[in-house]
Enzyme design. Sequence first.
Site, PDB file in Angstrom:
ATOM      1  CG  HIS A  51      -1.622   1.293   1.477  1.00 49.36           C
ATOM      2  ND1 HIS A  51      -2.552   1.814   0.602  1.00 49.36           N
ATOM      3  CD2 HIS A  51      -1.522   2.184   2.507  1.00 49.36           C
ATOM      4  CE1 HIS A  51      -2.996   2.976   1.082  1.00 49.36           C
ATOM      5  NE2 HIS A  51      -2.382   3.223   2.227  1.00 49.36           N
ATOM      6  CG  HIS A  75       0.618   7.181   4.093  1.00 45.45           C
ATOM      7  ND1 HIS A  75       1.125   6.309   3.144  1.00 45.45           N
ATOM      8  CD2 HIS A  75      -0.612   6.717   4.408  1.00 45.45           C
ATOM      9  CE1 HIS A  75       0.233   5.367   2.907  1.00 45.45           C
ATOM     10  NE2 HIS A  75      -0.831   5.577   3.661  1.00 45.45           N
ATOM     11  CD  GLU A  79      -3.822   6.085  11.419  1.00 40.58           C
ATOM     12  OE1 GLU A  79      -5.014   6.067  11.731  1.00 40.58           O
ATOM     13  OE2 GLU A  79      -3.445   6.238  10.238  1.00 40.58           O
ATOM     14  CG  ASP A  80      -1.476   2.102  10.774  1.00 45.00           C
ATOM     15  OD1 ASP A  80      -2.281   2.515  11.621  1.00 45.00           O
ATOM     16  OD2 ASP A  80      -1.724   2.056   9.556  1.00 45.00           O
ATOM     17  CG  ASP A 142      -4.104   6.749   2.587  1.00 40.83           C
ATOM     18  OD1 ASP A 142      -3.804   5.550   2.503  1.00 40.83           O
ATOM     19  OD2 ASP A 142      -4.780   7.230   3.524  1.00 40.83           O
ATOM     20  CG  ASP A 262     -22.552  17.531 -20.881  1.00 41.09           C
ATOM     21  OD1 ASP A 262     -23.309  16.623 -20.515  1.00 41.09           O
ATOM     22  OD2 ASP A 262     -22.112  18.403 -20.121  1.00 41.09           O
TER      23      ASP A 262
END
Length: 297
Positions: A51, A75, A79-80, A142, A262
């Site tokens: 990821h 990123h 957090e993880d 992300d 359109d």
Amino acid sequence: MENNRMELDDLLKKFHEYSTQDTTVLEYAWNYSKEAHSDQKRASGEIYFVHCVAVADILVDYKMDQETIAAGLLHDVLEDTKITHDTFRKEFGEEIYELVAGVTKIETLKFSSRDEAQAENWRKMILATAKDIRVIVIKLADRLHNMRTLKFLTREKQLEIGHETISLYAPLAQRLGIFQLKSELEDLSFKFLFPDEFQSLLAKVQLRYVMREKLLENFKTGLEKHLAGTQVPCRVLSRAKNLYSIYRKMLRQEKPFEEIQDALGVRIITDSVINCYALLGTVHSVFKPVAGSFTDY
């Protein structure tokens, strides 16, 4: 191991197509993220690092700078994983730390409202929280990869993330002018929120516009030739309307797909109102306007 090395080489090769920056930081971020997430897996069963690479790859597609791509690789580290803010800041410096911390802060905002006015407030809050616009771009990359792999989550999660994406993140992408990303976010959300309508419309569009990209390109080229003679500064953008935009228009106008005019579109951008009308005159001299369909904004 060899395969990952090739992936890193591919990423660096793509980056070097538009940048001469030294990539030492990027290579370090790659290895650091891979190690930090080494014991984690995604819902798909893949290693989590896949990821991170996908997010970085999307950022390279949009020709972002090295610091942003490095932050894309990293990123989810704050957090993880167990890596602390202080440790991370010492490893990567203030700029990359602020980008990753900004993405982490957005993650703490929990959106649940179905109200459009409330959604606009949340979009403003995300923009205010980010400080640096690159934080939003990382978050959009992300979210795009998460949407591309949404099929591995429960139906309940698909609906929740699909709604959040179409309400918050697709409009943010549009606001930043990243239209291709906005369209893909919308269509992926549409696919999970309204699967029957999505499949039905997809079949109709494919049937009607097998050659639509080629048709559009040919029209754009012809139009540019007509406009070149005017000496008016302009650029011509073309786009095939994405599925969700067509669906929304069908609902708004209460018309079937066959009556939407359109689904293919060309946009001419110039630098003043006077030039806008000058170019419009040229267009109308070559292509006859459809009665009742012209709008002067």
